[in-house]
Design a protein around this motif. Structure first.
Motif, PDB file in Angstrom:
ATOM      1  N   TYR A  37      -9.863  -7.590  -6.622  1.00  0.00           N
ATOM      2  CA  TYR A  37      -9.669  -6.143  -6.568  1.00  0.00           C
ATOM      3  C   TYR A  37      -8.710  -5.859  -5.412  1.00  0.00           C
ATOM      4  N   ILE A  38      -7.683  -5.058  -5.680  1.00  0.00           N
ATOM      5  CA  ILE A  38      -6.643  -4.811  -4.671  1.00  0.00           C
ATOM      6  C   ILE A  38      -6.366  -3.322  -4.565  1.00  0.00           C
ATOM      7  N   GLU A  39      -6.367  -2.820  -3.329  1.00  0.00           N
ATOM      8  CA  GLU A  39      -5.961  -1.455  -3.034  1.00  0.00           C
ATOM      9  C   GLU A  39      -4.637  -1.555  -2.277  1.00  0.00           C
ATOM     10  N   ALA A  40      -3.624  -0.843  -2.731  1.00  0.00           N
ATOM     11  CA  ALA A  40      -2.275  -0.996  -2.163  1.00  0.00           C
ATOM     12  C   ALA A  40      -1.610   0.359  -1.973  1.00  0.00           C
ATOM     13  N   VAL A  41      -0.550   0.353  -1.173  1.00  0.00           N
ATOM     14  CA  VAL A  41       0.282   1.545  -0.978  1.00  0.00           C
ATOM     15  C   VAL A  41       1.741   1.176  -1.229  1.00  0.00           C
ATOM     16  N   PRO A  42       2.520   2.132  -1.735  1.00  0.00           N
ATOM     17  CA  PRO A  42       3.943   1.867  -1.920  1.00  0.00           C
ATOM     18  C   PRO A  42       4.672   1.903  -0.579  1.00  0.00           C
ATOM     19  N   ASP A  43       5.612   1.001  -0.412  1.00  0.00           N
ATOM     20  CA  ASP A  43       6.428   0.957   0.796  1.00  0.00           C
ATOM     21  C   ASP A  43       7.793   0.405   0.432  1.00  0.00           C
ATOM     22  N   ARG A  44       8.809   1.244   0.527  1.00  0.00           N
ATOM     23  CA  ARG A  44      10.199   0.842   0.237  1.00  0.00           C
ATOM     24  C   ARG A  44      10.329   0.137  -1.115  1.00  0.00           C
ATOM     25  N   GLY A  45       9.685   0.705  -2.140  1.00  0.00           N
ATOM     26  CA  GLY A  45       9.831   0.180  -3.491  1.00  0.00           C
ATOM     27  C   GLY A  45       8.904  -0.963  -3.854  1.00  0.00           C
ATOM     28  N   ILE A  48       2.147  -2.792  -1.144  1.00  0.00           N
ATOM     29  CA  ILE A  48       1.621  -3.619  -0.063  1.00  0.00           C
ATOM     30  C   ILE A  48       0.097  -3.510  -0.077  1.00  0.00           C
ATOM     31  N   ALA A  49      -0.589  -4.644  -0.152  1.00  0.00           N
ATOM     32  CA  ALA A  49      -2.052  -4.650  -0.187  1.00  0.00           C
ATOM     33  C   ALA A  49      -2.623  -4.204   1.150  1.00  0.00           C
ATOM     34  N   LEU A  50      -3.554  -3.244   1.092  1.00  0.00           N
ATOM     35  CA  LEU A  50      -4.281  -2.808   2.278  1.00  0.00           C
ATOM     36  C   LEU A  50      -5.678  -3.414   2.310  1.00  0.00           C
ATOM     37  N   LYS A  51      -6.276  -3.520   1.128  1.00  0.00           N
ATOM     38  CA  LYS A  51      -7.599  -4.112   0.992  1.00  0.00           C
ATOM     39  C   LYS A  51      -7.592  -5.018  -0.220  1.00  0.00           C
ATOM     40  N   ILE A  81       3.256  -6.781  -4.004  1.00  0.00           N
ATOM     41  CA  ILE A  81       2.711  -6.825  -5.360  1.00  0.00           C
ATOM     42  C   ILE A  81       3.666  -6.090  -6.287  1.00  0.00           C
ATOM     43  N   ASP A  82       3.949  -6.695  -7.417  1.00  0.00           N
ATOM     44  CA  ASP A  82       4.776  -6.064  -8.441  1.00  0.00           C
ATOM     45  C   ASP A  82       3.949  -5.980  -9.720  1.00  0.00           C
ATOM     46  N   PRO A  83       3.354  -4.804 -10.005  1.00  0.00           N
ATOM     47  CA  PRO A  83       2.514  -4.685 -11.195  1.00  0.00           C
ATOM     48  C   PRO A  83       3.264  -4.945 -12.495  1.00  0.00           C
ATOM     49  N   GLU A  84       4.593  -4.858 -12.475  1.00  0.00           N
ATOM     50  CA  GLU A  84       5.378  -5.159 -13.672  1.00  0.00           C
ATOM     51  C   GLU A  84       5.412  -6.655 -13.954  1.00  0.00           C
ATOM     52  N   VAL A  85       5.236  -7.473 -12.917  1.00  0.00           N
ATOM     53  CA  VAL A  85       5.313  -8.929 -13.052  1.00  0.00           C
ATOM     54  C   VAL A  85       3.942  -9.576 -12.915  1.00  0.00           C
ATOM     55  N   ASP A  86       3.157  -9.124 -11.930  1.00  0.00           N
ATOM     56  CA  ASP A  86       1.846  -9.703 -11.669  1.00  0.00           C
ATOM     57  C   ASP A  86       0.840  -9.233 -12.723  1.00  0.00           C
ATOM     58  N   PRO A  87      -0.043 -10.122 -13.174  1.00  0.00           N
ATOM     59  CA  PRO A  87      -1.012  -9.757 -14.220  1.00  0.00           C
ATOM     60  C   PRO A  87      -2.173  -8.927 -13.664  1.00  0.00           C
ATOM     61  N   LEU A  88      -1.906  -7.674 -13.340  1.00  0.00           N
ATOM     62  CA  LEU A  88      -2.900  -6.785 -12.754  1.00  0.00           C
ATOM     63  C   LEU A  88      -3.197  -5.637 -13.710  1.00  0.00           C
ATOM     64  N   GLU A  89      -4.428  -5.161 -13.657  1.00  0.00           N
ATOM     65  CA  GLU A  89      -4.836  -4.019 -14.468  1.00  0.00           C
ATOM     66  C   GLU A  89      -5.191  -2.867 -13.531  1.00  0.00           C
ATOM     67  N   ALA A  90      -4.590  -1.705 -13.738  1.00  0.00           N
ATOM     68  CA  ALA A  90      -4.945  -0.524 -12.941  1.00  0.00           C
ATOM     69  C   ALA A  90      -6.380  -0.132 -13.283  1.00  0.00           C
ATOM     70  N   ILE A  91      -7.155   0.206 -12.251  1.00  0.00           N
ATOM     71  CA  ILE A  91      -8.560   0.577 -12.429  1.00  0.00           C
ATOM     72  C   ILE A  91      -8.850   1.871 -11.677  1.00  0.00           C
ATOM     73  N   PRO A  92      -9.944   2.550 -12.006  1.00  0.00           N
ATOM     74  CA  PRO A  92     -10.321   3.747 -11.248  1.00  0.00           C
ATOM     75  C   PRO A  92     -10.704   3.387  -9.815  1.00  0.00           C
ATOM     76  N   ALA A  93     -10.463   4.313  -8.899  1.00  0.00           N
ATOM     77  CA  ALA A  93     -10.807   4.096  -7.482  1.00  0.00           C
ATOM     78  C   ALA A  93     -12.291   3.806  -7.319  1.00  0.00           C
TER      79      ALA A  93
END
Length: 102
Positions: A37-45, A48-51, A81-93
């Motif tokens: 499970y990964i929580e991230a923020v956008p930074d310069r495109g 970046i994982a925060l948790k 992290i690049d959700p377009e390339v990495d096999p990640l699924e967006a989930i509810p907070a």
């Protein structure tokens, strides 16, 4: 320096600041049956994982953040992290919080 990261002199550590532009949390299942499970923020495109929480197939939970970067089992990813390339699924907070607080 990323705008979401500040130095806390009283705690002598880096702290994340709350931010309205955070990306949705993500989940990833690995080959061994563990869940990440990964929580991230956008930074310069980039994201970046925060948790980051890993729930192993054996039921062990490992949590990493800017306050606990690593231990003998692993650590917070230092790669963007690049959700377009990495096999990640967006989930509810809420799902991320349940995993993080488990």
């Amino acid at each position: 320096m990323a705008p979401w990261l500040t130095w806390s002199a009283s705690r002598r550590s880096w702290r994340t600041t709350e931010h309205s532009t955070s990306a949705p949390p993500y989940r990833h299942e690995d080959e061994e049956g563990g869940r990440w499970y990964i929580e991230a923020v956008p930074d310069r495109g980039e994201l970046i994982a925060l948790k980051q929480a890993e729930l192993t197939s054996a039921g062990q939970l490992h949590r990493y953040s800017w306050e606990h970067l690593e231990d003998e089992r692993g650590g917070l990813t230092d790669q963007a992290i690049d959700p377009e390339v990495d096999p990640l699924e967006a989930i509810p907070a809420e799902e991320f919080q349940r995993a993080w607080n488990r």
